[in-house]
Design an enzyme around this catalytic site. Structure first.
Site, PDB file in Angstrom:
ATOM      1  N   LYS A  67     -46.405   7.934 -26.964  1.00 40.36           N
ATOM      2  CA  LYS A  67     -46.665   9.327 -27.340  1.00 40.36           C
ATOM      3  C   LYS A  67     -48.119   9.693 -27.047  1.00 40.36           C
ATOM      4  O   LYS A  67     -48.421  10.803 -26.604  1.00 40.36           O
ATOM      5  CB  LYS A  67     -46.346   9.530 -28.818  1.00 40.36           C
ATOM      6  CG  LYS A  67     -46.599  10.962 -29.290  1.00 40.36           C
ATOM      7  CD  LYS A  67     -46.106  11.201 -30.704  1.00 40.36           C
ATOM      8  CE  LYS A  67     -46.353  12.664 -31.102  1.00 40.36           C
ATOM      9  NZ  LYS A  67     -45.781  12.992 -32.430  1.00 40.36           N
TER      10      LYS A  67
ATOM     11  N   HIS B 150     -10.197   2.627   1.623  1.00 44.97           N
ATOM     12  CA  HIS B 150     -10.563   3.807   0.831  1.00 44.97           C
ATOM     13  C   HIS B 150     -10.010   3.718  -0.592  1.00 44.97           C
ATOM     14  O   HIS B 150      -9.477   4.690  -1.125  1.00 44.97           O
ATOM     15  CB  HIS B 150     -10.089   5.077   1.521  1.00 44.97           C
ATOM     16  CG  HIS B 150     -10.619   5.236   2.909  1.00 44.97           C
ATOM     17  ND1 HIS B 150     -11.971   5.246   3.201  1.00 44.97           N
ATOM     18  CD2 HIS B 150      -9.981   5.355   4.103  1.00 44.97           C
ATOM     19  CE1 HIS B 150     -12.134   5.379   4.507  1.00 44.97           C
ATOM     20  NE2 HIS B 150     -10.953   5.439   5.077  1.00 44.97           N
TER      21      HIS B 150
END
Length: 539
Positions: free
Chosen positions: A137, A275
């Site tokens: 922070k 696929h």
């Protein structure tokens, strides 16, 4: 009060920490440390200030409380550019802390070794996350390091005037990513302990495995992430023995092949995939026989495809594979002679996956990202086994009710719904094809014989097209084959195609209002049909 340059160092992963702290000392820092880290640094000849010397309070509660103190957090959170903050530190006689090096209690490692609940809870870090979040922070004044990979960069910048604001922002980001993953592991573990399958709020944590050259298409960027815990029999556990890096499409397609392969257990099986759809599947008494059956199912589509094999690839099988172009071969093992053969092909990838037939863990979920949300479901684990196999021989109950209009409604239960029941040979073929259709994109129709598919129709917008596609692919092999459908027949047209092709038996979920028409068409042609209830849509 003259502020001293100080670094607080407390790590579970001690890799590189001694060298890092020596570098900090050389740059004028005093080292504050705790417990095992302090001992390791002292043993290496580094002067250390104990945490209790800073807090004026002894570590207590078996080390649960040691850094949770204003003398620590004020030193982390004071903004150096704020005169009031600095005046308060002066008044309270608190020194600033400019560098924090902390990695957290090993919660992930504790889970991975199968520890009990009490030990897992004890390995939830409290002080560590609090410190690194506070430091992050106040990023403009404090550099916080949670990853040993960043030690070198921080030392280099310190030697050249100080850690840059850009690096501090990057380190800040890493802190909150680190704690987010840490907390997600804990929350998911606790949800599992309580038997909560779909919590009101959910987070998933993954680790980057590789950057990809591109995604489905060259204009799309892509990355492959692994789950935090590598699952047995998954692509994440694969060891690549040969070939260039896997692509986005390789991984997606290979996963489709693996999912189907797991249905066959220890029976020698080969799945050819294109696929993410099966194009040929075979089982046999050996890997070689299974491969030949899979290849012969569709020798056109298998070109450029992916093979998933649940046994050791031998030389004879490798010689057959090398006759065509195959993208990937996945197997639990490869004979040395097989590797010599397969490595003659420059562009083939060889993946060794131990426990390749391992079933999915019950904590695994099927997820699909949609724009703005995430669809999460349990995997489709429905199988015909044990007593369920009796459905293929048992006569289904039939309920006929008269409607107010005077017409009759016929509802079929599960089991054999036709006059003729399938033969033992047909039952084996039906079970085989039912496994394959489960992993074929809807609308899906699979036809085949014992131990091999003969034609697969997938991804169609209506069922009759899927049936016609499968039959067309099979050609003359359609005659004498059986058919599996992933969902019910809405009309008898699929049966009519079966009659023309010479298909002898059908397995499907049932449940259409037109079931009677399909049953009657089967009876007229002497085709056996079984309703098994569960459908297998796959999208």
């Amino acid at each position: 009060m003259v502020m001293k340059k100080r670094a607080l160092v407390s790590v579970s992963d001690k890799a590189g920490v001694v060298e890092f702290c020596k570098g900090l000392v050389e740059n004028g820092f005093e080292i504050i440390s705790t417990g095992g880290t302090a001992k390791a640094l002292k043993d290496a000849g580094i002067k250390v200030i104990g945490i209790s010397d800073i807090t004026g309070f002894p570590e207590c509660l078996d080390g649960r409380v040691k850094t949770l103190h204003p003398n620590i957090h004020a030193g982390l959170l004071a903004m150096r550019s704020n005169p009031e903050h600095m005046a308060q530190l002066e008044k309270l006689n608190i020194n600033t802390i400019d560098i924090v090096c902390v990695n957290l209690y090993p919660f992930k490692a504790t889970l991975a070794k199968g520890a009990d609940f009490a030990e897992c809870i004890e390995n939830i870090d409290i002080g560590g996350p609090t410190m690194i979040r506070a430091a992050a922070k106040n990023y403009q004044d404090v550099a916080v390091i949670v990853d040993p990979a960043d030690y070198g960069k921080v030392l280099d910048e310190l030697a050249n005037g100080g850690v840059t604001i850009e690096t501090k922002k990057y380190l800040q980001y890493k802190v909150f990513a680190h704690t987010a993953v840490y907390d997600s592991l804990i929350s998911n573990y606790l949800a599992a302990q309580l038997g909560i399958t779909f919590p009101d709020q959910v987070t998933f944590s993954y680790e980057k495995a590789q950057d990809m050259r591109y995604g489905e298409n060259p204009q799309q960027q892509a990355v492959f992430y692994n789950e935090q815990f590598i699952r047995k029999g998954s692509l994440s556990s694969a060891k690549q023995l040969w070939g260039k890096e896997l692509s986005y499409n390789n991984i997606n397609d290979a996963n489709g092949a693996l999912e189907l392969l797991k249905e066959f257990g220890s029976v020698p099986a080969v799945v050819a995939c294109k696929h993410a759809n099966p194009c040929g599947v075979g089982t046999g008494n050996s890997v070689y026989e299974a491969y030949m059956r899979a290849y012969e199912s569709d020798p056109v589509s298998v070109f450029g495809g992916i093979l998933a094999i649940n046994g050791t690839v031998d030389k004879d099988t490798a010689l057959e594979i090398n006759k065509i172009f195959i993208e990937i071969v996945m197997a639990p093992d490869f004979a040395d002679e097989a590797l010599e053969v397969l490595k003659q092909k420059k562009n083939i990838r060889l993946l060794q996956i131990e426990n390749i037939s391992a079933r999915r863990e019950n904590t695994a979920f099927d997820m699909k990202k949609v724009y703005g949300g995430l669809l999460v479901q349990q995997y489709d684990e429905s199988l015909l086994h044990g007593e369920d196999l009796g459905l293929l021989k048992k006569k289904a109950e039939v309920e006929v009710t008269e409607l107010p209009s005077g017409k009759h409604k016929t509802v079929y239960g599960l089991g054999v719904v036709t006059d003729r029941a399938p033969t033992e040979e047909e039952i084996e073929a039906l079970l085989f094809n039912w496994k394959v259709v489960k992993h074929t994109k809807s609308n899906a129709i699979v036809i085949g014989k014992q131990g091999r598919t003969t034609g697969i129709g997938m991804g169609q917008t209506n069922r009759i097209w899927a049936a016609q596609q499968a039959i067309a692919h099979a050609g003359v092999e359609a005659k004498g084959s059986v058919m599996a459908s992933d969902a019910f027949f809405p009309f008898p047209d699929c049966v009519e195609e079966c009659v023309k092709a010479g298909i002898t038996a059908i397995i499907q979920p049932g449940g259409s209002i037109q079931d009677k028409a399909s049953v009657e068409a089967c009876n007229a042609a002497g085709i056996a049909m079984v309703f098994v209830g569960d459908r297998h849509f796959k999208h």
